[in-house]
Each structure stands twice: as C-alpha cells, then as structure tokens.
Design an enzyme around this catalytic site. Structure first.
Site, PDB file in Angstrom:
ATOM      1  N   LYS A 144       0.848  -1.195   0.000  1.00 21.06           N
ATOM      2  CA  LYS A 144       0.000   0.000   0.000  1.00 21.06           C
ATOM      3  C   LYS A 144       0.883   1.246   0.000  1.00 21.06           C
ATOM      4  O   LYS A 144       1.730   1.414   0.885  1.00 21.06           O
ATOM      5  CB  LYS A 144      -0.864  -0.047   1.263  1.00 21.06           C
ATOM      6  CG  LYS A 144      -2.221   0.580   1.143  1.00 21.06           C
ATOM      7  CD  LYS A 144      -2.987   0.255   2.410  1.00 21.06           C
ATOM      8  CE  LYS A 144      -4.324   0.888   2.461  1.00 21.06           C
ATOM      9  NZ  LYS A 144      -4.898   0.769   3.810  1.00 21.06           N
TER      10      LYS A 144
HETATM   11  C1  E4P Z   1      -8.165   1.823   3.801  1.00 17.06           C
HETATM   12  O1  E4P Z   1      -7.464   0.960   3.336  1.00 17.06           O
HETATM   13  C2  E4P Z   1      -7.900   2.516   5.083  1.00 17.06           C
HETATM   14  O2  E4P Z   1      -7.207   1.631   5.929  1.00 17.06           O
HETATM   15  C3  E4P Z   1      -9.138   2.913   5.824  1.00 17.06           C
HETATM   16  O3  E4P Z   1     -10.320   2.533   5.174  1.00 17.06           O
HETATM   17  C4  E4P Z   1      -9.094   4.299   6.392  1.00 17.06           C
HETATM   18  O4  E4P Z   1     -10.314   4.592   7.009  1.00 17.06           O
HETATM   19  P1  E4P Z   1     -10.527   5.738   8.105  1.00 17.06           P
HETATM   20  O5  E4P Z   1     -10.927   6.973   7.394  1.00 17.06           O
HETATM   21  O6  E4P Z   1     -11.650   5.208   8.961  1.00 17.06           O
HETATM   22  O7  E4P Z   1      -9.238   5.875   8.858  1.00 17.06           O
END
Ligand code: E4P
Length: 216
Positions: free
Chosen positions: A84
């Site tokens: 990622k």
């Molecule tokens: C996606 O891969 C992220 O880990 C995640 O959905 C972030 O979400 P948040 O806005 O609740 O931190």
C-alpha cells in the site's frame, strides 16, 4: 462485490473469516498503532497465515527509493501481499516500478478521480477512495466512487476499486449499488450488516409460538 476487513486485529480477522465471506484484509499504520504494534512486519506475517486473500500492508517511507525498498521487503513476506502506497508523485513512481516487477500495489488516500486515473495508468492493482473522510468534510464520498467508475469504464484498466474509510452499513450498500469491486469494512460495521431489529423480533416470536404449541 468482495469484502475486505479493515483492521490489524487478529481476533477480528479470525471472526470475520468464520462468518464465511471474507475476501481480504487492509491495514494501515494507524490501525497498527491502535493495536499497539510498532513491528508491522510480524503482524503482517501473522495476518497472512490466517488468509490467502490479498493483505494490504502500508509503507512508512514517503520518498520513492524508500517506498521501493520497503515495498519490496513487504512483498517478500508472503505471496498474497499488496503493497500500500500513498497517492503522491513519489507513490506513483514507485507503483510503476513495483507493478512492472509483478508486485501488487494498492494506492491509498485517494480523494479525486484524476488521482485514480493516475493510479490505473501507473499499473496499480487497487485504488482506495476514502468515502468516509470526504463525508466528514461535508462532501459526498460516493460521488468520487461513481466518478472513478465512470472514468475506468471508458478504458480497459484492470485496477480494482476498493471503497475505503467505510463508516456504516449504508456505505457498504452504496458500494455494492455503485458496482465497486471491493469494500474494506471495519469489524464494527461487518457485525452491523447482518442485523435487523425485525429479524430479531420475528425470531423471538417464532420461538415463543413454538413453545406455546409444545405446551398444549
Ligand atoms: C483503507 O485501506 C484505510 O485503511 C481505511 O479505510 C481508512 O479509514 P478511516 O478513514 O476510517 O481511517
């Protein structure tokens, strides 16, 4: 639509796997920190032992060379790792190289359709628009998802859209209605998906009626 769980908690992942519809896992440094984890690699290996589905592991580096080194190290941990990377110029450059080497990349922190177009052109396997964070600032997060789908439908990209930053079941429904490939869902929301008060009420009544009939 595929269901990923958005967590670094092993018990949550095990429980979601037992529910029977889990297709993958996404993590990020904040989710790791929530579990008190500073050694991400050990936790990523533990997660990959639980599931064969794609597991997104996020780099901490912000420069291209650092992302490449960290991304390659993460990718070597298990065959189902998706590295990622943040959607920055450096992240796109690293994506091009890693994708060219056969490493799956999930470009994260995506807030515009043009960012998503660049992600696809760089060869990302996944793109993660954050719907909840856009809703949080008074915008419609799903407009972004719909625009990305519209752009991708004009071309022959293989990049899969992961609806991320999911806050509640309506986000999951809208992801499915929009035709997004994947929704990555926090454990709290996964549990809410199966709940309906009329299901519980109806079940209680069925069992009470059966009891009454059995006593006659
Ligand atoms: C996606 O891969 C992220 O880990 C995640 O959905 C972030 O979400 P948040 O806005 O609740 O931190």
């Amino acid at each position: 639509m595929k269901f990923f769980i958005d967590t670094a908690n092993l018990d949550e992942i095990k429980t979601a796997i037992n529910f029977g519809f889990l297709d993958g896992v996404t993590t990020n440094p904040s989710l790791m920190a929530k579990e008190g984890i500073s050694d991400q690699e050990t936790r990523i290996k533990e997660i990959c032992r639980l599931t064969d589905g794609p597991v997104s592991a996020e780099v901490l580096a912000v420069d291209t060379l650092g992302m490449l080194a960290e991304g390659r190290r993460l990718a070597s941990l298990a065959p189902n790792i998706a590295v990622k990377l943040p959607l920055t110029m450096e992240g796109l450059e690293a994506t091009k190289t890693l994708s060219g080497d056969g490493v799956k990349v999930n470009l994260t922190l995506v807030f515009s359709p043009l960012q998503a177009l660049l992600a696809a052109k760089a060869g990302a396997a996944y793109v993660s628009p954050f719907v909840g964070r856009l809703d949080d600032i008074g915008q419609d997060g799903f407009r972004l998802v719909e625009e990305i789908i519209g752009v991708y439908n004009n071309y022959a990209f293989d990049t899969e859209i992961i609806v991320a930053s999911v806050r509640h079941p309506q986000h999951v429904l809208r992801a499915a209605l929009s035709g997004a490939d994947i929704s990555t869902i926090p454990f709290k929301v996964i549990k809410q998906l199966a709940y309906h008060p009329l299901t519980d009420k109806g079940l209680k009544e069925f069992l009470a009626d059966h009891e009454k009939a059995a006593k006659k």
